[in-house]
Design a protein around this motif. Structure first.
Motif, mmCIF file in Angstrom:
data_model
loop_
_atom_site.group_PDB
_atom_site.id
_atom_site.type_symbol
_atom_site.label_atom_id
_atom_site.label_comp_id
_atom_site.label_asym_id
_atom_site.label_seq_id
_atom_site.Cartn_x
_atom_site.Cartn_y
_atom_site.Cartn_z
ATOM 1 N N SER A 84 0.861 -1.015 -0.139
ATOM 2 C CA SER A 84 0.071 -0.140 -0.667
ATOM 3 C C SER A 84 1.070 1.476 -0.084
ATOM 4 C CB SER A 84 -1.135 0.366 1.128
ATOM 5 O OG SER A 84 -0.502 -0.016 2.205
ATOM 6 N N LEU A 85 0.171 2.554 -0.744
ATOM 7 C CA LEU A 85 1.374 3.674 -0.787
ATOM 8 C C LEU A 85 0.891 4.754 -0.257
ATOM 9 C CD1 LEU A 85 1.830 4.030 -3.997
ATOM 10 C CD2 LEU A 85 2.922 3.128 -2.347
ATOM 11 N N GLY A 86 1.580 5.304 1.180
ATOM 12 C CA GLY A 86 1.467 6.042 1.570
ATOM 13 C C GLY A 86 1.702 8.017 1.186
ATOM 14 N N GLU A 87 1.791 8.692 2.058
ATOM 15 C CA GLU A 87 2.810 9.820 2.023
ATOM 16 C C GLU A 87 4.071 9.939 1.262
ATOM 17 O OE1 GLU A 87 2.993 14.176 4.099
ATOM 18 O OE2 GLU A 87 3.244 12.436 4.767
ATOM 19 N N VAL A 88 4.970 9.428 1.889
ATOM 20 C CA VAL A 88 6.472 8.890 1.935
ATOM 21 C C VAL A 88 6.599 7.856 0.273
ATOM 22 C CG1 VAL A 88 8.791 8.429 2.395
ATOM 23 C CG2 VAL A 88 6.792 9.795 4.239
ATOM 24 N N GLY A 89 6.206 6.852 0.737
ATOM 25 C CA GLY A 89 6.577 6.056 -0.761
ATOM 26 C C GLY A 89 5.204 6.694 -1.989
ATOM 27 N N GLY A 90 4.711 7.469 -2.281
ATOM 28 C CA GLY A 90 4.201 7.552 -3.308
ATOM 29 C C GLY A 90 4.468 8.872 -3.623
ATOM 30 N N ALA A 91 5.581 10.309 -2.399
ATOM 31 C CA ALA A 91 6.550 10.956 -2.591
ATOM 32 C C ALA A 91 6.751 10.471 -3.595
ATOM 33 C CB ALA A 91 6.659 11.472 -1.804
ATOM 34 N N LYS A 92 8.264 9.057 -2.806
ATOM 35 C CA LYS A 92 9.029 8.877 -3.956
ATOM 36 C C LYS A 92 8.707 8.504 -5.588
ATOM 37 C CE LYS A 92 11.789 6.100 -1.502
ATOM 38 N NZ LYS A 92 12.195 4.702 -0.639
ATOM 39 N N ILE A 93 7.382 7.807 -5.510
ATOM 40 C CA ILE A 93 6.884 7.587 -7.089
ATOM 41 C C ILE A 93 7.426 8.479 -8.092
ATOM 42 C CG2 ILE A 93 5.512 6.430 -8.192
ATOM 43 C CD1 ILE A 93 5.546 3.921 -6.241
ATOM 44 N N ALA A 94 6.233 9.605 -7.477
ATOM 45 C CA ALA A 94 5.518 10.871 -7.559
ATOM 46 C C ALA A 94 7.736 11.351 -8.430
ATOM 47 C CB ALA A 94 4.542 11.635 -7.302
ATOM 48 N N GLY A 95 7.762 11.545 -7.079
ATOM 49 C CA GLY A 95 8.815 12.715 -7.595
ATOM 50 C C GLY A 95 10.399 11.516 -8.305
ATOM 51 N N ALA A 96 10.487 10.623 -8.656
ATOM 52 C CA ALA A 96 10.995 9.585 -9.204
ATOM 53 C C ALA A 96 10.734 10.546 -10.927
ATOM 54 C CB ALA A 96 11.154 8.022 -9.205
ATOM 55 N N LEU A 97 9.038 9.681 -10.894
ATOM 56 C CA LEU A 97 8.530 10.117 -12.588
ATOM 57 C C LEU A 97 8.816 11.306 -12.703
ATOM 58 C CD1 LEU A 97 5.770 8.086 -12.011
ATOM 59 C CD2 LEU A 97 6.820 7.220 -13.883
ATOM 60 N N GLU A 98 8.938 12.215 -11.909
ATOM 61 C CA GLU A 98 8.516 13.742 -12.204
ATOM 62 C C GLU A 98 10.523 14.138 -12.882
ATOM 63 O OE1 GLU A 98 7.016 15.916 -9.017
ATOM 64 O OE2 GLU A 98 5.623 15.238 -9.167
ATOM 65 N N MET A 99 11.248 13.696 -12.128
ATOM 66 C CA MET A 99 12.680 13.258 -11.994
ATOM 67 C C MET A 99 12.889 13.110 -13.773
ATOM 68 S SD MET A 99 16.551 11.575 -10.158
ATOM 69 C CE MET A 99 15.133 10.015 -10.625
ATOM 70 N N ALA A 100 12.076 12.128 -14.253
ATOM 71 C CA ALA A 100 12.734 11.140 -15.588
ATOM 72 C C ALA A 100 11.948 11.982 -16.437
ATOM 73 C CB ALA A 100 11.460 10.068 -15.728
ATOM 74 N N ILE A 101 10.596 12.842 -16.273
ATOM 75 C CA ILE A 101 10.353 14.339 -17.210
ATOM 76 C C ILE A 101 11.279 15.361 -17.619
ATOM 77 C CG2 ILE A 101 8.430 15.587 -17.274
ATOM 78 C CD1 ILE A 101 6.214 13.723 -15.648
ATOM 79 N N GLU A 102 11.395 15.648 -16.472
ATOM 80 C CA GLU A 102 12.937 16.823 -16.202
ATOM 81 C C GLU A 102 13.948 16.017 -17.434
ATOM 82 O OE1 GLU A 102 14.276 20.047 -15.973
ATOM 83 O OE2 GLU A 102 12.194 19.783 -15.798
ATOM 84 N N ASP A 103 14.238 14.691 -17.479
ATOM 85 C CA ASP A 103 15.803 14.301 -17.886
ATOM 86 C C ASP A 103 15.520 14.544 -19.940
ATOM 87 O OD1 ASP A 103 17.118 13.653 -15.962
ATOM 88 O OD2 ASP A 103 17.433 11.243 -15.978
ATOM 89 N N ASN A 104 14.009 14.188 -19.887
ATOM 90 C CA ASN A 104 13.892 14.478 -21.333
ATOM 91 C C ASN A 104 13.493 15.719 -21.518
ATOM 92 O OD1 ASN A 104 12.732 11.147 -22.094
ATOM 93 N ND2 ASN A 104 12.162 10.862 -20.046
ATOM 94 N N ARG A 105 13.005 16.511 -21.068
ATOM 95 C CA ARG A 105 13.102 17.924 -21.316
ATOM 96 C C ARG A 105 14.764 18.064 -21.912
ATOM 97 N NH1 ARG A 105 9.162 19.798 -16.890
ATOM 98 N NH2 ARG A 105 7.128 19.943 -17.194
ATOM 99 N N GLN A 106 14.939 17.364 -21.196
ATOM 100 C CA GLN A 106 16.637 18.222 -21.054
ATOM 101 C C GLN A 106 17.279 17.179 -22.083
ATOM 102 O OE1 GLN A 106 17.831 20.711 -19.065
ATOM 103 N NE2 GLN A 106 16.343 21.377 -18.644
ATOM 104 N N GLY A 107 16.450 16.368 -22.681
ATOM 105 C CA GLY A 107 17.609 15.565 -23.705
ATOM 106 C C GLY A 107 17.573 14.686 -23.381
ATOM 107 N N ILE A 108 17.731 13.901 -22.267
ATOM 108 C CA ILE A 108 18.469 12.660 -21.870
ATOM 109 C C ILE A 108 16.553 11.194 -22.370
ATOM 110 C CG2 ILE A 108 19.294 11.347 -19.873
ATOM 111 C CD1 ILE A 108 20.516 14.345 -18.782
ATOM 112 N N PRO A 109 17.143 11.342 -22.598
ATOM 113 C CA PRO A 109 16.093 9.956 -23.031
ATOM 114 C C PRO A 109 15.695 8.790 -21.757
ATOM 115 C CG PRO A 109 17.592 9.638 -24.398
ATOM 116 C CD PRO A 109 17.858 10.003 -23.876
ATOM 117 N N THR A 110 15.263 9.291 -20.442
ATOM 118 C CA THR A 110 14.690 8.281 -19.663
ATOM 119 C C THR A 110 13.229 7.321 -19.595
ATOM 120 O OG1 THR A 110 15.821 10.139 -18.041
ATOM 121 C CG2 THR A 110 15.065 8.732 -17.233
ATOM 122 N N THR A 111 13.774 6.082 -19.548
ATOM 123 C CA THR A 111 12.075 5.464 -19.313
ATOM 124 C C THR A 111 12.133 5.370 -17.752
ATOM 125 O OG1 THR A 111 12.643 4.479 -21.748
ATOM 126 C CG2 THR A 111 11.218 2.754 -20.540
#
Length: 283
Positions: A84-111
């Protein structure tokens, strides 16, 4: 008959814990774990309810390479609080995905690869968990414009609740025979609708409705693989190489909405009826 030699060569993916599963995809010596257990980032809410927390809050984030391609692997530990996901685990996942988004914006094709062993929102952190899952869903939709988001549902914990919606937003979904996927878990359905509607103890029935084989036969997931590490990894590599699908399943409403309108909810559908319902050419 299956080839005995091949069966002996197989190494189980499901038997690995969340951290081992994540590392199994990455090129040797290419990854690093973000906010590992030594960071001591854990739920502040569980101890208040006399529940022992876990140092990583049941979520493992590892950033590395798969065949020299930048990747972030997000793995949920189903053994801890049913995934199950709470505040911390959920934030870790969302933050990791947002980091991947920023990578792609910077030209780093992160999956992103999501290893989903979760019952959804952690009831002890209900509203906080709901907010986190909403952020996860939003991030998946944005990230999949750049690179495919690959979801994997392998173990018997399955993927339910709000995270089943997150799974449905993935570019590609992979399941095993042991995995299950559904919006509501069997116990919840039985509790709300009665045992006549859904007997949570009838395991063959449950898997025939929400199991990997059924979901694949119904066209609701993209791949059905054996419990084998190498086969799982190769399937992920294939989808990474394939790139973004022409049309994501969650966007194909012109196919799915008419199908849903045909369902007669006055009767319990049989698995073969569900498969027949979803057979057809997607646009």
């Amino acid at each position: 008959m299956p080839d005995k030699n091949k069966l002996l060569e197989q190494q189980s993916f499901i038997e690995l814990n969340a951290r081992e599963r994540a590392w199994s995809f990455l090129d040797p010596n290419s990854g690093r774990e973000l906010l590992d257990p030594f960071a001591r980032i854990m739920s502040p809410w569980l101890p208040k309810q006399n529940i022992v927390p876990q140092a990583d809050d049941g979520v493992v984030i590892i950033k590395g390479l798969i065949q020299q391609q930048p990747t972030v692997v997000i793995s949920i530990e189903g053994v801890f609080q049913g995934g199950s996901l709470g505040e911390v685990g959920g934030a870790k996942i969302a933050g990791a995905l947002e980091m991947a988004i920023e990578d792609n914006r910077q030209g780093i094709p992160t999956t992103a690869i999501l290893l989903l062993e979760t019952g959804g929102v952690r009831l002890q952190e209900a509203n906080l968990g709901l907010a986190a899952i909403a952020e996860i869903q939003e991030a998946i939709v944005e990230l999949r414009q750049y690179r495919p988001v690959i979801g994997i549902i392998a173990g018997s914990v399955g993927c339910f609740g709000g995270m089943s919606i997150a799974a449905g937003l993935c570019s590609y979904l992979i399941m095993t025979q042991e995995g299950r996927l559904g919006l509501n878990g069997p116990q919840v359905i039985e509790q709300e609708a009665g045992i006549q509607e859904y007997d949570a103890k009838d395991r063959p029935f449950i898997w025939s409705i929400t199991g990997g084989a059924q979901r694949f036969a119904s066209g609701l997931v993209d791949a059905y693989v054996q419990d084998d590490r190498e086969q799982m990894k190769q399937q992920v590599i294939d989808y990474m190489q394939r790139g973004i699908p022409q049309l994501h399943r969650s966007s194909d409403y012109s196919f799915y909405l008419p199908k849903l309108s045909q369902i007669d909810t006055s009767e319990q559908l049989l698995p073969v009826q569900v498969q027949a319902l979803y057979q057809g050419e997607q646009t």
